[in-house]
Motif scaffolding. Structure first.
Motif, PDB file in Angstrom:
ATOM      1  N   CYS A 179       0.747  -1.243  -0.006  1.00 48.75           N
ATOM      2  CA  CYS A 179      -0.025  -0.108   0.066  1.00 48.75           C
ATOM      3  C   CYS A 179       0.843   1.391  -0.207  1.00 48.75           C
ATOM      4  O   CYS A 179       0.438   2.467   0.251  1.00 48.75           O
ATOM      5  N   LYS A 243     -14.392  -5.896  11.371  1.00 45.63           N
ATOM      6  CA  LYS A 243     -15.870  -5.922  10.974  1.00 45.63           C
ATOM      7  C   LYS A 243     -16.571  -7.226  11.066  1.00 45.63           C
ATOM      8  O   LYS A 243     -17.756  -7.348  11.389  1.00 45.63           O
ATOM      9  N   LEU A 250      -9.978 -11.697   6.326  1.00 42.49           N
ATOM     10  CA  LEU A 250      -9.829 -10.298   5.608  1.00 42.49           C
ATOM     11  C   LEU A 250      -9.039 -10.705   4.500  1.00 42.49           C
ATOM     12  O   LEU A 250      -8.925  -9.972   3.498  1.00 42.49           O
ATOM     13  N   LEU A 252      -8.134 -11.876   0.874  1.00 43.87           N
ATOM     14  CA  LEU A 252      -9.325 -12.061  -0.297  1.00 43.87           C
ATOM     15  C   LEU A 252      -8.991 -13.624  -0.855  1.00 43.87           C
ATOM     16  O   LEU A 252      -8.073 -14.235  -0.455  1.00 43.87           O
ATOM     17  N   ILE A 313      -1.635  -4.607  -5.082  1.00 47.44           N
ATOM     18  CA  ILE A 313      -2.601  -3.986  -4.469  1.00 47.44           C
ATOM     19  C   ILE A 313      -3.883  -4.793  -4.651  1.00 47.44           C
ATOM     20  O   ILE A 313      -4.872  -4.887  -3.793  1.00 47.44           O
ATOM     21  N   ASN A 314      -3.936  -5.711  -5.842  1.00 49.81           N
ATOM     22  CA  ASN A 314      -5.144  -6.315  -5.936  1.00 49.81           C
ATOM     23  C   ASN A 314      -5.298  -7.553  -4.990  1.00 49.81           C
ATOM     24  O   ASN A 314      -6.469  -8.223  -4.860  1.00 49.81           O
ATOM     25  N   SER A 317      -7.260  -6.799   0.468  1.00 49.48           N
ATOM     26  CA  SER A 317      -8.721  -6.335   0.798  1.00 49.48           C
ATOM     27  C   SER A 317      -8.971  -4.934   1.424  1.00 49.48           C
ATOM     28  O   SER A 317      -8.037  -4.111   1.646  1.00 49.48           O
ATOM     29  N   GLN A 318     -10.270  -4.470   1.108  1.00 48.55           N
ATOM     30  CA  GLN A 318     -10.542  -3.092   1.644  1.00 48.55           C
ATOM     31  C   GLN A 318     -10.275  -2.736   2.887  1.00 48.55           C
ATOM     32  O   GLN A 318      -9.835  -1.793   3.175  1.00 48.55           O
ATOM     33  N   GLU A 319     -10.516  -3.880   3.698  1.00 45.47           N
ATOM     34  CA  GLU A 319     -10.617  -3.673   5.324  1.00 45.47           C
ATOM     35  C   GLU A 319      -9.051  -3.497   5.437  1.00 45.47           C
ATOM     36  O   GLU A 319      -8.680  -2.773   6.369  1.00 45.47           O
ATOM     37  N   GLN A 321      -6.819  -2.478   3.847  1.00 47.74           N
ATOM     38  CA  GLN A 321      -6.362  -1.108   3.237  1.00 47.74           C
ATOM     39  C   GLN A 321      -6.736  -0.301   4.260  1.00 47.74           C
ATOM     40  O   GLN A 321      -5.987   0.926   4.498  1.00 47.74           O
ATOM     41  N   GLU A 322      -7.944  -0.262   4.595  1.00 46.81           N
ATOM     42  CA  GLU A 322      -8.292   0.732   5.775  1.00 46.81           C
ATOM     43  C   GLU A 322      -7.514   0.710   7.140  1.00 46.81           C
ATOM     44  O   GLU A 322      -7.175   2.085   7.744  1.00 46.81           O
ATOM     45  N   ARG A 325      -4.285   2.513   6.443  1.00 47.92           N
ATOM     46  CA  ARG A 325      -4.504   3.992   6.360  1.00 47.92           C
ATOM     47  C   ARG A 325      -4.631   4.502   7.669  1.00 47.92           C
ATOM     48  O   ARG A 325      -3.873   5.575   8.171  1.00 47.92           O
TER      49      ARG A 325
END
Length: 335
Positions: A179, A243, A250, A252, A313-314, A317-319, A321-322, A325
């Motif tokens: 990331c 989540k 988490l 993928l 980056i593929n 997962s979105q979480e 990455q969150e 951040r």
């Protein structure tokens, strides 16, 4: 002080300090490296310095002989002086260059809350410059950090990531790098506590002794532990409750399939639909390993396999990455 040429075989030696004569059994090269490794780990300074110094004194100071209970009555300054004398005699050279010592003191003081007694332990003249020469190339991160202090002092720990398991410890730095955020360069240190209850214990201790931010990562079933931590969360700390599920959930599906294909060398059909419908990815993996006649599923081993298969980056997962951040957010900490 006479130079000691070898580190594998020693005789007892008398050393004069002021009016006191010490009979010392010098540390071997291996013992020196182990002692310095223990001194530079990411642990509360008072605990690690006293433990290492007292062990050295009880094992290597022949006269006067101290029991551990007797060392408890000595001033920290006395304990430090005895241990440092043994260490430096074992190295064979006294220390007149304390730049590494000062940088190590500055680092510990920037991270931990140190009282006057603990500062006595850290303000020492251990000959790190000579000991570094004894270290092999392949050493733990803390000893690499010690080596770096000989030239610079900008790689300090600036934030602690406190998580439940070994999977997070292994994979978070890799995902972060993908990331665009390098943990090592930004002073991010990941600690696997070994379970949600241990996370609470670690956090309580760190919140008392650390000056730097703590980022706590908990599995989704840790609501009770979350409620135990929240009242002690400092203004610059952060907590993230997943989540759903645990950290493995988490990952993928595509990354897991790629990893399993890598593990079985594409000779066994991976049940993609079973993975997609699985309530828990860990349960799926345990079942997969068992039915394929492979060794028992172990999170650490699987995480290392996943690490080998994260390419871009593929694979993140979105979480995740969150989470990266949130970790990368710069905090202003009042020391």
């Amino acid at each position: 002080m006479e130079k000691v040429a070898k580190y594998t075989k020693f005789t007892l030696t008398n050393v004069t300090i002021g009016k006191n004569i010490l009979k010392i059994k010098p540390l071997t090269k291996e013992q020196l490296i182990i002692s310095i490794d223990r001194l530079t780990r990411f642990k509360e300074p008072e605990i690690k310095y006293l433990r290492v110094f007292k062990d050295i004194i009880t094992n290597n100071l022949i006269e006067p002989k101290y029991k551990k209970s007797e060392l408890d009555t000595l001033d920290y300054e006395e304990i430090k002086n005895l241990a440092v004398e043994i260490i430096n005699y074992s190295v064979g050279v006294s220390n007149n260059d304390i730049i590494i010592n000062q940088r190590l003191f500055d680092y510990e003081n920037s991270v931990f809350k140190l009282n006057e007694n603990v500062q006595k332990l850290l303000k020492n003249k251990i000959n790190y410059k000579e000991i570094i020469k004894l270290l092999p190339d392949d050493v733990p991160m803390n000893l690499k950090f010690l080596k770096s202090l000989a030239e610079k002092n900008d790689t300090w720990v600036k934030k602690v990531i406190l998580c439940e398991g070994i999977t997070e410890e292994i994979l978070l730095p890799v995902f972060a790098k993908i990331c665009g955020y390098n943990f090592a360069e930004h002073g991010i240190y990941v600690i696997s506590a070994g379970g949600k209850n241990q996370v609470v214990k670690y956090f309580y201790n760190f919140a008392e002794c650390l000056k730097i931010p703590i980022y706590v990562l908990l599995d989704n079933d840790a609501d009770e532990n979350l409620s135990e931590i929240l009242p002690r969360l400092r203004e610059f700390d952060k907590i993230h409750l997943l989540k759903s599920g645990e950290f493995e959930d988490l990952l993928l599906d595509t990354l897991i399939i790629k990893t399993l294909n890598y593990a079985v060398e594409n000779i066994s059909l991976i049940p993609v639909e079973d993975l997609k419908n699985a309530h828990s990815k860990v349960e799926f993996l345990e079942e997969f390993f068992r039915h394929r006649g492979m060794h028992e599923f172990k999170k650490a081993e699987f995480a290392r396999l996943v690490k080998e298969n994260i390419k871009d980056i593929n694979d993140v997962s979105q979480e995740i990455q969150e989470i990266i951040r949130e970790i990368s957010v710069s905090e202003n900490v009042i020391l």
